[in-house]
Scaffold this motif. Sequence first.
Motif, PDB file in Angstrom:
ATOM      1  N   ASP A  23     -12.638 -22.235  47.390  1.00  0.00           N
ATOM      2  CA  ASP A  23     -14.037 -21.900  47.615  1.00  0.00           C
ATOM      3  C   ASP A  23     -14.367 -20.496  47.132  1.00  0.00           C
ATOM      4  O   ASP A  23     -14.687 -19.605  47.918  1.00  0.00           O
ATOM      5  N   SER A  24     -14.280 -20.283  45.834  1.00  0.00           N
ATOM      6  CA  SER A  24     -14.695 -19.009  45.249  1.00  0.00           C
ATOM      7  C   SER A  24     -16.176 -19.104  44.925  1.00  0.00           C
ATOM      8  O   SER A  24     -16.651 -20.134  44.454  1.00  0.00           O
ATOM      9  N   SER A  25     -16.893 -18.022  45.164  1.00  0.00           N
ATOM     10  CA  SER A  25     -18.339 -18.056  44.975  1.00  0.00           C
ATOM     11  C   SER A  25     -18.859 -16.716  44.480  1.00  0.00           C
ATOM     12  O   SER A  25     -18.137 -15.724  44.458  1.00  0.00           O
ATOM     13  N   ILE A  26     -20.113 -16.751  44.132  1.00  0.00           N
ATOM     14  CA  ILE A  26     -20.861 -15.534  43.834  1.00  0.00           C
ATOM     15  C   ILE A  26     -22.077 -15.570  44.748  1.00  0.00           C
ATOM     16  O   ILE A  26     -22.763 -16.590  44.833  1.00  0.00           O
ATOM     17  N   CYS A  27     -22.342 -14.459  45.440  1.00  0.00           N
ATOM     18  CA  CYS A  27     -23.523 -14.386  46.288  1.00  0.00           C
ATOM     19  C   CYS A  27     -24.483 -13.348  45.710  1.00  0.00           C
ATOM     20  O   CYS A  27     -24.096 -12.211  45.437  1.00  0.00           O
ATOM     21  N   HIS A  28     -25.721 -13.774  45.526  1.00  0.00           N
ATOM     22  CA  HIS A  28     -26.757 -12.926  44.942  1.00  0.00           C
ATOM     23  C   HIS A  28     -27.671 -12.292  45.983  1.00  0.00           C
ATOM     24  O   HIS A  28     -28.608 -11.579  45.615  1.00  0.00           O
ATOM     25  N   CYS A  29     -27.457 -12.539  47.262  1.00  0.00           N
ATOM     26  CA  CYS A  29     -28.387 -12.028  48.277  1.00  0.00           C
ATOM     27  C   CYS A  29     -28.387 -10.504  48.263  1.00  0.00           C
ATOM     28  O   CYS A  29     -27.427  -9.863  47.835  1.00  0.00           O
ATOM     29  N   ARG A  30     -29.482  -9.923  48.719  1.00  0.00           N
ATOM     30  CA  ARG A  30     -29.633  -8.469  48.673  1.00  0.00           C
ATOM     31  C   ARG A  30     -28.577  -7.759  49.515  1.00  0.00           C
ATOM     32  O   ARG A  30     -28.109  -6.688  49.154  1.00  0.00           O
ATOM     33  N   ALA A  38     -23.474  -3.828  43.402  1.00  0.00           N
ATOM     34  CA  ALA A  38     -23.432  -4.607  42.169  1.00  0.00           C
ATOM     35  C   ALA A  38     -24.564  -5.629  42.153  1.00  0.00           C
ATOM     36  O   ALA A  38     -25.286  -5.788  43.130  1.00  0.00           O
ATOM     37  N   TYR A  39     -24.696  -6.341  41.044  1.00  0.00           N
ATOM     38  CA  TYR A  39     -25.755  -7.340  40.910  1.00  0.00           C
ATOM     39  C   TYR A  39     -25.500  -8.577  41.754  1.00  0.00           C
ATOM     40  O   TYR A  39     -26.412  -9.331  42.052  1.00  0.00           O
ATOM     41  N   TYR A  40     -24.239  -8.818  42.112  1.00  0.00           N
ATOM     42  CA  TYR A  40     -23.854  -9.933  42.968  1.00  0.00           C
ATOM     43  C   TYR A  40     -22.464  -9.651  43.520  1.00  0.00           C
ATOM     44  O   TYR A  40     -21.782  -8.725  43.065  1.00  0.00           O
ATOM     45  N   ALA A  41     -22.067 -10.439  44.503  1.00  0.00           N
ATOM     46  CA  ALA A  41     -20.758 -10.262  45.130  1.00  0.00           C
ATOM     47  C   ALA A  41     -19.880 -11.480  44.861  1.00  0.00           C
ATOM     48  O   ALA A  41     -20.226 -12.588  45.276  1.00  0.00           O
ATOM     49  N   PRO A  42     -18.765 -11.312  44.172  1.00  0.00           N
ATOM     50  CA  PRO A  42     -17.818 -12.412  44.004  1.00  0.00           C
ATOM     51  C   PRO A  42     -16.889 -12.465  45.224  1.00  0.00           C
ATOM     52  O   PRO A  42     -16.268 -11.463  45.580  1.00  0.00           O
ATOM     53  N   LEU A  43     -16.832 -13.610  45.871  1.00  0.00           N
ATOM     54  CA  LEU A  43     -16.064 -13.764  47.109  1.00  0.00           C
ATOM     55  C   LEU A  43     -15.191 -15.008  47.056  1.00  0.00           C
ATOM     56  O   LEU A  43     -15.539 -15.996  46.407  1.00  0.00           O
ATOM     57  N   VAL A  44     -14.070 -14.961  47.766  1.00  0.00           N
ATOM     58  CA  VAL A  44     -13.152 -16.098  47.845  1.00  0.00           C
ATOM     59  C   VAL A  44     -12.896 -16.394  49.320  1.00  0.00           C
ATOM     60  O   VAL A  44     -12.321 -15.565  50.023  1.00  0.00           O
ATOM     61  N   VAL A 103     -16.996 -21.348  41.923  1.00  0.00           N
ATOM     62  CA  VAL A 103     -17.397 -22.746  41.796  1.00  0.00           C
ATOM     63  C   VAL A 103     -18.823 -22.983  42.290  1.00  0.00           C
ATOM     64  O   VAL A 103     -19.360 -24.080  42.129  1.00  0.00           O
ATOM     65  N   ILE A 104     -19.440 -21.967  42.899  1.00  0.00           N
ATOM     66  CA  ILE A 104     -20.805 -22.103  43.412  1.00  0.00           C
ATOM     67  C   ILE A 104     -21.441 -20.720  43.535  1.00  0.00           C
ATOM     68  O   ILE A 104     -20.732 -19.715  43.628  1.00  0.00           O
ATOM     69  N   GLN A 105     -22.777 -20.691  43.507  1.00  0.00           N
ATOM     70  CA  GLN A 105     -23.544 -19.467  43.716  1.00  0.00           C
ATOM     71  C   GLN A 105     -24.378 -19.627  44.982  1.00  0.00           C
ATOM     72  O   GLN A 105     -24.968 -20.679  45.203  1.00  0.00           O
ATOM     73  N   PHE A 106     -24.415 -18.576  45.780  1.00  0.00           N
ATOM     74  CA  PHE A 106     -25.230 -18.558  46.996  1.00  0.00           C
ATOM     75  C   PHE A 106     -26.294 -17.475  46.873  1.00  0.00           C
ATOM     76  O   PHE A 106     -26.212 -16.599  46.010  1.00  0.00           O
ATOM     77  N   GLY A 107     -27.252 -17.516  47.770  1.00  0.00           N
ATOM     78  CA  GLY A 107     -28.277 -16.479  47.830  1.00  0.00           C
ATOM     79  C   GLY A 107     -29.073 -16.336  46.552  1.00  0.00           C
ATOM     80  O   GLY A 107     -29.505 -15.243  46.200  1.00  0.00           O
ATOM     81  N   THR A 108     -29.284 -17.439  45.859  1.00  0.00           N
ATOM     82  CA  THR A 108     -29.914 -17.373  44.538  1.00  0.00           C
ATOM     83  C   THR A 108     -31.361 -16.883  44.588  1.00  0.00           C
ATOM     84  O   THR A 108     -31.898 -16.488  43.552  1.00  0.00           O
ATOM     85  N   GLU A 109     -31.967 -16.863  45.774  1.00  0.00           N
ATOM     86  CA  GLU A 109     -33.309 -16.307  45.867  1.00  0.00           C
ATOM     87  C   GLU A 109     -33.298 -14.813  45.521  1.00  0.00           C
ATOM     88  O   GLU A 109     -34.312 -14.263  45.113  1.00  0.00           O
ATOM     89  N   GLY A 110     -32.135 -14.159  45.637  1.00  0.00           N
ATOM     90  CA  GLY A 110     -32.014 -12.741  45.317  1.00  0.00           C
ATOM     91  C   GLY A 110     -31.441 -12.472  43.931  1.00  0.00           C
ATOM     92  O   GLY A 110     -31.256 -11.314  43.548  1.00  0.00           O
ATOM     93  N   ARG A 111     -31.167 -13.528  43.178  1.00  0.00           N
ATOM     94  CA  ARG A 111     -30.554 -13.349  41.859  1.00  0.00           C
ATOM     95  C   ARG A 111     -31.487 -12.550  40.953  1.00  0.00           C
ATOM     96  O   ARG A 111     -32.671 -12.849  40.828  1.00  0.00           O
ATOM     97  N   ILE A 112     -30.937 -11.534  40.325  1.00  0.00           N
ATOM     98  CA  ILE A 112     -31.680 -10.713  39.376  1.00  0.00           C
ATOM     99  C   ILE A 112     -31.693 -11.465  38.048  1.00  0.00           C
ATOM    100  O   ILE A 112     -30.643 -11.871  37.549  1.00  0.00           O
ATOM    101  N   ALA A 113     -32.865 -11.644  37.458  1.00  0.00           N
ATOM    102  CA  ALA A 113     -33.038 -12.522  36.296  1.00  0.00           C
ATOM    103  C   ALA A 113     -32.098 -12.191  35.140  1.00  0.00           C
ATOM    104  O   ALA A 113     -31.547 -13.092  34.503  1.00  0.00           O
ATOM    105  N   PHE A 114     -31.870 -10.915  34.866  1.00  0.00           N
ATOM    106  CA  PHE A 114     -31.059 -10.584  33.691  1.00  0.00           C
ATOM    107  C   PHE A 114     -29.586 -10.929  33.852  1.00  0.00           C
ATOM    108  O   PHE A 114     -28.839 -10.966  32.875  1.00  0.00           O
ATOM    109  N   VAL A 115     -29.135 -11.214  35.056  1.00  0.00           N
ATOM    110  CA  VAL A 115     -27.736 -11.591  35.271  1.00  0.00           C
ATOM    111  C   VAL A 115     -27.365 -12.817  34.444  1.00  0.00           C
ATOM    112  O   VAL A 115     -26.252 -12.918  33.924  1.00  0.00           O
TER     113      VAL A 115
END
Length: 161
Positions: A23-30, A38-44, A103-115
């Motif tokens: 369960d590795s992910s990227i979270c874009h929440c603020r 950083a622009y997002y947090a990679p977490l495992v 394998v998944i992204q969370f908090g996509t409401e906070g994703r910065i468009a240029f990412v």
Amino acid sequence: MTTYSGGCQCGAVRFRVRGTLKDSSICHCRMCQKAFGAYYAPLVSVRGAELEWTRGEHKKFRSSNYVERGFCGDCGTPLTYEAPDGIAIAAGAFDDPSELPPVIQFGTEGRIAFVDHLHELPARQTEEDAEAAPFVLEIVSYQHPAHDTATWPEGERPWRH
């Protein structure tokens, strides 16, 4: 059973995880953006695996009513996201983060468009910057190596003079 190791950049805090990590992910929440600087947090997620702290202790900051975020008190490296549903470790804190692709992204409401377009930017290797910044050819890393060591640091930590 697979074993992973990792720790902070100064080596004061180290960990080992035994088990399957899927369960590795990227979270874009603020909140994650701020916690990682950083622009997002990679977490495992280490849910279902055995997490052992093998050197030092991480400090914690309560970032919300449900979440604590662990970090190295000496160098500031982000280390954990600790919530009621389990602990996740910062992907970059693992000795070989390439083994743990998201394998998944969370908090996509906070994703910065240029990412979504970072891969389109011009890319250069470190040495290619030597003309503008010659010191890059003489850099000596004081970071802990990306493997377990019997002792660390060897000698005095450079920032504690």
